[in-house]
Design an enzyme around this catalytic site. Structure first.
Site, PDB file in Angstrom:
ATOM      1  CG  ASP A  67      -0.228  -0.360   2.523  1.00  0.00           C
ATOM      2  OD1 ASP A  67       1.020  -0.390   2.533  1.00  0.00           O
ATOM      3  OD2 ASP A  67      -0.906  -0.610   3.525  1.00  0.00           O
ATOM      4  CG  ASN A 137      -8.650  -1.033  12.256  1.00  0.00           C
ATOM      5  OD1 ASN A 137      -7.758  -1.704  11.762  1.00  0.00           O
ATOM      6  ND2 ASN A 137      -9.080   0.087  11.703  1.00  0.00           N
ATOM      7  CG  HIS A 139      -5.714  -1.894   9.022  1.00  0.00           C
ATOM      8  ND1 HIS A 139      -5.872  -0.638   9.585  1.00  0.00           N
ATOM      9  CD2 HIS A 139      -4.380  -2.029   8.867  1.00  0.00           C
ATOM     10  CE1 HIS A 139      -4.703  -0.074   9.758  1.00  0.00           C
ATOM     11  NE2 HIS A 139      -3.777  -0.892   9.344  1.00  0.00           N
ATOM     12  CD  GLU A 144      -8.495   1.485   7.825  1.00  0.00           C
ATOM     13  OE1 GLU A 144      -8.449   0.584   8.692  1.00  0.00           O
ATOM     14  OE2 GLU A 144      -7.856   2.549   7.921  1.00  0.00           O
TER      15      GLU A 144
HETATM   16  C1  GLP Z   1      -0.405   0.623   8.542  1.00  0.00           C
HETATM   17  C2  GLP Z   1       0.022  -0.242   7.368  1.00  0.00           C
HETATM   18  C3  GLP Z   1      -0.158  -1.715   7.682  1.00  0.00           C
HETATM   19  C4  GLP Z   1       0.474  -2.033   9.033  1.00  0.00           C
HETATM   20  C5  GLP Z   1      -0.191  -1.223  10.120  1.00  0.00           C
HETATM   21  C6  GLP Z   1       0.361  -1.501  11.496  1.00  0.00           C
HETATM   22  O1  GLP Z   1      -1.781   0.744   8.574  1.00  0.00           O
HETATM   23  N1  GLP Z   1      -0.711   0.081   6.187  1.00  0.00           N
HETATM   24  O2  GLP Z   1       0.411  -2.483   6.637  1.00  0.00           O
HETATM   25  O3  GLP Z   1       0.356  -3.417   9.290  1.00  0.00           O
HETATM   26  O4  GLP Z   1       0.022   0.155   9.806  1.00  0.00           O
HETATM   27  O5  GLP Z   1       1.533  -0.794  11.686  1.00  0.00           O
HETATM   28  P1  GLP Z   1       2.555  -1.062  12.872  1.00  0.00           P
HETATM   29  O6  GLP Z   1       3.310  -2.281  12.484  1.00  0.00           O
HETATM   30  O7  GLP Z   1       3.400   0.170  12.910  1.00  0.00           O
HETATM   31  O8  GLP Z   1       1.741  -1.254  14.104  1.00  0.00           O
END
Ligand code: GLP
Length: 264
Positions: A67, A137, A139, A144
């Site tokens: 993404d 959440n 995702h 989402e």
């Molecule tokens: C963002 C990214 C996800 C990632 C999430 C959690 O939303 N698009 O791919 O898994 O953050 O991030 P973190 O690993 O910093 O908790």
């Protein structure tokens, strides 16, 4: 589904790196699906260290990132282009022309752009190994809650929770993107193998819903229950709310004996 529980973040990163490194060695032309966020940083550091010692070669590897924020130039400090460059690509020999990250600077014809991203994944032979983190959440990518479980790469509006989690990284509210381009859940499920990494108590509820909850679009990661080869690598804190931890340990021991290739 395999649930590999490790003591802490460092052990999660090492175990993930061991699996990714083994996959790259057994198939140097592997197509990797890569993730951003804090969670895979340790994995990237471990892979960089292996590359530096000469025991890992990415010269024939291809990658597709999950993404990118919409509206950020590639050079923006918080763009996923910058993140990947600083934390992984600039340190290894993965050829630039083999790197694919959704383009957040697209301003129109989003559907055509996203269909093109899907077509590039297909043209590369599909994703062999997809790395995932998980949002609080539930995702995955930027899918989402209530994203279609059959969704493909598309433009997605970010949830309030996701915006709150990322807001501190941006200089002002107006700079914080409110949309992203993300692979869909259907795109992710097409990967041949999936590794989801999670660390910390803040992820415990999402991890428990993903592994033990019902399959629901309210928790995007629960769709992974439908995938035949998914491994969760999580630390004790992220495993906190799982009710069947003893069973997962037993499954892991049996896997080591009967199908060790699933752990290589
Ligand atoms: C963002 C990214 C996800 C990632 C999430 C959690 O939303 N698009 O791919 O898994 O953050 O991030 P973190 O690993 O910093 O908790």
């Amino acid at each position: 589904m395999l649930v590999v529980m490790k003591n802490d973040y460092q052990d999660v990163s090492r175990e993930a790196a061991r699996m990714v490194a083994a996959a790259v060695r057994s198939n140097p032309e592997i197509v990797l699906g890569l993730a951003t966020g804090n969670t895979p940083l340790g994995l990237y550091n471990e892979l960089i260290a292996l590359y530096r010692t000469g025991s890992l070669d990415f010269s024939n590897t291809t990658s597709f990132n999950l993404d990118e924020y919409l509206g950020l130039p590639h050079s923006h400090p918080q763009s996923y282009h910058t993140f990947m460059d600083q934390n992984f690509f600039s340190h290894v020999n993965l050829p630039r022309q083999n790197i694919h990250i959704p383009d957040g600077t697209v301003t129109r014809d989003y559907e055509a752009y996203c269909a093109g991203y899907e077509a590039s994944i297909k043209a590369a032979g599909g994703i062999d190994l997809q790395i995932l983190g998980i949002g609080r959440n539930g995702h995955i990518g930027f899918n989402e809650p209530t994203s279609s479980l059959a969704s493909r790469t598309r433009l997605k509006a970010l949830s309030r929770e996701t915006i709150e989690d990322a807001r501190h990284l941006f200089a002002s509210d107006s700079e914080m993107p409110n949309c992203a381009i993300t692979m869909g859940i259907g795109t992710i499920l097409d990967s041949r193998r999936i590794l989801l990494l999670a660390s910390g108590r803040s992820k415990a509820a999402a991890v428990a819903k993903a592994i033990e909850g019902p399959i629901t679009s309210s928790v995007s990661a629960s769709a992974l229950q439908m995938h035949p080869d998914v491994t969760f690598i999580i630390d004790e804190e992220a495993a906190y709310s799982l009710t069947q931890r003893d069973y997962y340990r037993h499954v892991l021991e049996m896997t080591k004996i009967f199908t060790p290739e699933r752990l290589s």
